[in-house]
Design a protein around this motif. Structure first.
Motif, PDB file in Angstrom:
ATOM      1  N   ILE A  43       0.835  -1.214   0.000  1.00 27.76           N
ATOM      2  CA  ILE A  43       0.000   0.000   0.000  1.00 27.76           C
ATOM      3  C   ILE A  43       0.867   1.261   0.000  1.00 27.76           C
ATOM      4  N   VAL A  44       2.002   1.216   0.693  1.00 30.55           N
ATOM      5  CA  VAL A  44       2.887   2.390   0.721  1.00 30.55           C
ATOM      6  C   VAL A  44       3.526   2.586  -0.658  1.00 30.55           C
ATOM      7  N   ARG A  45       4.014   1.475  -1.199  1.00 33.47           N
ATOM      8  CA  ARG A  45       4.590   1.523  -2.549  1.00 33.47           C
ATOM      9  C   ARG A  45       3.588   2.120  -3.539  1.00 33.47           C
ATOM     10  N   ASP A  46       2.343   1.636  -3.465  1.00 33.07           N
ATOM     11  CA  ASP A  46       1.349   2.080  -4.438  1.00 33.07           C
ATOM     12  C   ASP A  46       0.906   3.522  -4.219  1.00 33.07           C
ATOM     13  N   LEU A  47       1.036   4.009  -2.983  1.00 33.29           N
ATOM     14  CA  LEU A  47       0.765   5.432  -2.726  1.00 33.29           C
ATOM     15  C   LEU A  47       1.678   6.282  -3.589  1.00 33.29           C
ATOM     16  N   PHE A  48       2.956   5.924  -3.610  1.00 29.77           N
ATOM     17  CA  PHE A  48       3.924   6.710  -4.379  1.00 29.77           C
ATOM     18  C   PHE A  48       3.737   6.542  -5.878  1.00 29.77           C
ATOM     19  N   LEU A  49       3.214   5.389  -6.265  1.00 28.88           N
ATOM     20  CA  LEU A  49       3.026   5.153  -7.699  1.00 28.88           C
ATOM     21  C   LEU A  49       1.673   5.667  -8.192  1.00 28.88           C
ATOM     22  N   GLY A  50       0.859   6.162  -7.245  1.00 30.32           N
ATOM     23  CA  GLY A  50      -0.467   6.632  -7.630  1.00 30.32           C
ATOM     24  C   GLY A  50      -1.382   5.505  -8.068  1.00 30.32           C
ATOM     25  N   ARG A  51      -1.189   4.321  -7.502  1.00 30.44           N
ATOM     26  CA  ARG A  51      -2.042   3.185  -7.857  1.00 30.44           C
ATOM     27  C   ARG A  51      -2.948   2.844  -6.688  1.00 30.44           C
ATOM     28  N   ASP A  52      -4.186   2.470  -7.000  1.00 35.30           N
ATOM     29  CA  ASP A  52      -5.099   2.062  -5.927  1.00 35.30           C
ATOM     30  C   ASP A  52      -4.628   0.755  -5.319  1.00 35.30           C
ATOM     31  N   GLU A 172      16.233 -17.195   0.730  1.00 33.89           N
ATOM     32  CA  GLU A 172      15.304 -17.332   1.850  1.00 33.89           C
ATOM     33  C   GLU A 172      13.913 -17.683   1.376  1.00 33.89           C
ATOM     34  N   ASP A 173      13.520 -17.132   0.266  1.00 33.91           N
ATOM     35  CA  ASP A 173      12.173 -17.369  -0.223  1.00 33.91           C
ATOM     36  C   ASP A 173      12.152 -17.337  -1.757  1.00 33.91           C
ATOM     37  N   PRO A 174      12.318 -18.520  -2.363  1.00 38.30           N
ATOM     38  CA  PRO A 174      12.405 -18.562  -3.828  1.00 38.30           C
ATOM     39  C   PRO A 174      11.123 -18.131  -4.548  1.00 38.30           C
ATOM     40  N   THR A 175       9.995 -18.078  -3.841  1.00 36.43           N
ATOM     41  CA  THR A 175       8.789 -17.598  -4.543  1.00 36.43           C
ATOM     42  C   THR A 175       8.982 -16.137  -4.962  1.00 36.43           C
ATOM     43  N   ARG A 176       9.970 -15.482  -4.362  1.00 38.49           N
ATOM     44  CA  ARG A 176      10.233 -14.086  -4.733  1.00 38.49           C
ATOM     45  C   ARG A 176      10.687 -13.945  -6.175  1.00 38.49           C
ATOM     46  N   VAL A 177      11.172 -15.030  -6.757  1.00 38.33           N
ATOM     47  CA  VAL A 177      11.514 -14.991  -8.178  1.00 38.33           C
ATOM     48  C   VAL A 177      10.244 -14.661  -8.970  1.00 38.33           C
ATOM     49  N   LEU A 178       9.183 -15.377  -8.673  1.00 40.08           N
ATOM     50  CA  LEU A 178       7.933 -15.145  -9.405  1.00 40.08           C
ATOM     51  C   LEU A 178       7.309 -13.809  -9.032  1.00 40.08           C
ATOM     52  N   ARG A 179       7.366 -13.489  -7.744  1.00 39.03           N
ATOM     53  CA  ARG A 179       6.852 -12.182  -7.298  1.00 39.03           C
ATOM     54  C   ARG A 179       7.588 -11.045  -7.985  1.00 39.03           C
ATOM     55  N   GLY A 180       8.916 -11.184  -8.041  1.00 35.89           N
ATOM     56  CA  GLY A 180       9.744 -10.136  -8.631  1.00 35.89           C
ATOM     57  C   GLY A 180       9.353  -9.891 -10.073  1.00 35.89           C
ATOM     58  N   ILE A 181       9.210 -10.974 -10.812  1.00 31.55           N
ATOM     59  CA  ILE A 181       8.863 -10.840 -12.225  1.00 31.55           C
ATOM     60  C   ILE A 181       7.465 -10.233 -12.372  1.00 31.55           C
ATOM     61  N   ARG A 182       6.579 -10.678 -11.518  1.00 35.72           N
ATOM     62  CA  ARG A 182       5.207 -10.152 -11.572  1.00 35.72           C
ATOM     63  C   ARG A 182       5.175  -8.642 -11.291  1.00 35.72           C
ATOM     64  N   LEU A 183       5.877  -8.250 -10.214  1.00 30.48           N
ATOM     65  CA  LEU A 183       5.872  -6.830  -9.841  1.00 30.48           C
ATOM     66  C   LEU A 183       6.574  -5.986 -10.892  1.00 30.48           C
ATOM     67  N   GLU A 184       7.669  -6.521 -11.418  1.00 33.24           N
ATOM     68  CA  GLU A 184       8.421  -5.797 -12.440  1.00 33.24           C
ATOM     69  C   GLU A 184       7.495  -5.435 -13.596  1.00 33.24           C
ATOM     70  N   GLN A 185       6.725  -6.428 -14.045  1.00 33.84           N
ATOM     71  CA  GLN A 185       5.859  -6.195 -15.198  1.00 33.84           C
ATOM     72  C   GLN A 185       4.655  -5.322 -14.840  1.00 33.84           C
ATOM     73  N   LEU A 187       4.307  -3.121 -12.394  1.00 38.82           N
ATOM     74  CA  LEU A 187       4.589  -1.748 -11.963  1.00 38.82           C
ATOM     75  C   LEU A 187       5.478  -0.990 -12.940  1.00 38.82           C
ATOM     76  N   GLY A 188       5.909  -1.664 -14.007  1.00 31.75           N
ATOM     77  CA  GLY A 188       6.778  -0.997 -14.968  1.00 31.75           C
ATOM     78  C   GLY A 188       8.138  -0.657 -14.379  1.00 31.75           C
ATOM     79  N   LEU A 189       8.630  -1.520 -13.477  1.00 30.62           N
ATOM     80  CA  LEU A 189       9.968  -1.327 -12.919  1.00 30.62           C
ATOM     81  C   LEU A 189      10.915  -2.283 -13.648  1.00 30.62           C
ATOM     82  N   ALA A 190      12.219  -2.144 -13.408  1.00 25.84           N
ATOM     83  CA  ALA A 190      13.167  -3.094 -14.001  1.00 25.84           C
ATOM     84  C   ALA A 190      13.974  -3.719 -12.875  1.00 25.84           C
TER      85      ALA A 190
END
Ligand code: CTP
Length: 429
Positions: A43-52, A172-185, A187-190
């Motif tokens: 929610i904090v991240r999305d505040l800065f990105l202007g996303r609901d 520590e948490d390999p599911t972050r690989v999938l999370r990372g790719i998901r968020l990258e796409q 949120l338009g981050l790299a």
């Protein structure tokens, strides 16, 4: 302090007045109990990105169970996990708030269940996945709207990068690989260079192989629930994730095209199918598998350890495409009522898959017609209208309504008068 900043203006600007009011209420309660409360994560991240973002995640420095239980006295519904020192409180109107105790998690070995220790906010934030997700905003009265950003999340958002907090994040948490790719796409981050390197070595190092079917399934579901799942799927392929998760899988041109079409059709499907959102990912998963040989498909399905109902949908998607094309591909038929009769028992996720997977436009058009319109057609007369017309409350009423529906689907009966006339004539009292 260098890592803090007043962002109360952003709260007031971005959040709905009800959300502000709720946050203030939560903050006042924390203050009264001698605790500090923060909104954290997405929610904090999305505040800065202007996303609901409607997920309210709260962390308290103090004791979340005690904070949560204090709301029981106000008559609110509260559930508490003593072991993890977390829980949920539901506010009037149904707003759910998740509350956790600021904690440090200690990972004994990779992929272990985290043990929980009570500790400070900084440790809590440090155990998270990416810097942009590791910011908190205070909601206490005295420090309302103060951003706490120890790890440069704000800066990284500005640079549009997704960066892990430390080099062991994926271990520590390999599911972050999938999370990372998901968020990258999404949120338009790299993915930042070092993070990308760590991600690749996690993929190559075989850590994803050890994830349980259930966790993998949950991550895939989230990835394929995105508004546009294709970019992440493509990125997973590029990074070799599919190959590691489902050895031998081949995502060819047809699979890609199906994937893209699924994304495009999603917005058009009626929202009135119960729990369609929860199953739409199965259509994407089927698209992922559609071009691979039978044994690879089955191994992939087994890998996820799906519940029987979900497994059945995927198998049906893949095995019945030919039959669907045969049945719905005619030049002059089938009629609307025949389309309806053919598809009514299939899961809407399977229908969606067929509509995207077929190369035949007539088939596609007919399935989409079913998913957008036909599936919710019913007769204009209802059971009680028939009773008023003098019919007894017997199963015959069901049969009459079914007949009326078919004739309405095919455009033979257009309005209520047509239906009344038809019933009187064909079903004498
Ligand atoms: N988190 C993490 N590692 C994970 C999952 C979650 O560190 N494998 C952290 C992240 O900091 C995340 C927070 O837990 O912000 C909450 O998780 P979740 O609600 O799943 O993520 P969001 O970031 O809110 O993402 P989304 O917008 O997809 O809900």
């Amino acid at each position: 302090l260098p890592w803090t900043e007043d962002v109360s203006w952003l709260l007031e600007k971005s959040l709905a007045p009800e959300s502000i009011c709720l946050l203030r209420t939560l903050g006042e309660r924390a203050e009264k109990l001698g605790m500090r409360a923060y909104i954290v994560g997405g929610i904090v991240r999305d505040l800065f990105l202007g996303r609901d973002n409607l997920d309210l995640d709260i962390v308290v420095e103090g004791d979340a169970p005690r904070f949560l239980k204090s709301w029981e006295k106000d008559g609110l519904r509260v559930s508490v996990h003593e072991r993890y020192k977390t829980g949920t409180v539901v506010f009037p109107g149904g707003k759910k708030v998740d509350v956790a105790t600021a904690r440090r998690e200690f990972y004994e070995f990779p992929v272990a269940q985290p043990k929980v220790f009570t500790d400070s906010l900084k440790h809590d934030l440090y155990r998270r996945d990416f810097t942009v997700n590791a910011m908190a905003v205070s909601i206490n009265q005295s420090t309302w709207g103060v951003l706490v950003d120890f790890f440069g999340g704000r800066r990284d958002l500005g640079k549009k990068i997704l960066k892990v907090l430390h080099n062991l994040s994926f271990v520590e948490d390999p599911t972050r690989v999938l999370r990372g790719i998901r968020l990258e796409q999404r949120l338009g981050l790299a993915l930042e260079d070092n993070t990308l390197r760590l991600l690749r070595s996690c993929v190559r190092g075989g850590l994803l192989v050890r994830l349980s079917g259930f966790r993998l399934r949950s991550e895939l579901e989230l990835s394929f629930r995105e508004r546009f799942p294709y970019p992440a799927a493509k990125r997973m392929e590029e990074l070799g994730v599919w190959e590691v998760l489902f050895p031998g899988l081949r995502l060819g041109e047809t699979g890609r095209r199906t994937f893209r079409r699924l994304g495009a059709f999603l917005g058009r499907i009626s929202r009135d199918f119960p729990d369609f959102r929860g199953r739409q990912w199965l259509a994407f998963f089927s698209a992922l598998l559609m071009e691979s040989p039978e044994n690879i498909r089955l191994a992939a399905i087994d890998r996820l350890n799906l519940p029987e109902s979900e497994r059945g949908i995927v198998v049906k998607c893949l095995s019945e495409l030919g039959a669907v094309e045969h049945e719905l591909g005619g030049r002059s038929g089938p009629s609307n009522s025949q389309i309806y009769a053919f598809l009514r028992d299939a899961d809407p996720a399977a229908c969606l898959f067929w509509s995207a997977a077929t190369g035949r436009w007539r088939v596609r058009r007919r399935i989409l017609l079913y998913l957008t319109r036909l599936h919710r057609t019913s007769s204009l007369l209802k059971g009680r209208d028939l009773i008023e017309l003098g019919y007894g409350a017997t199963p015959r009423i069901g049969a009459i309504l079914e007949k009326l529906k078919i004739l309405r689907l095919d455009g033979i009966l257009e309005n209520r008068d047509d239906e009344v006339r038809y019933v009187r004539y064909n079903f004498p009292l």
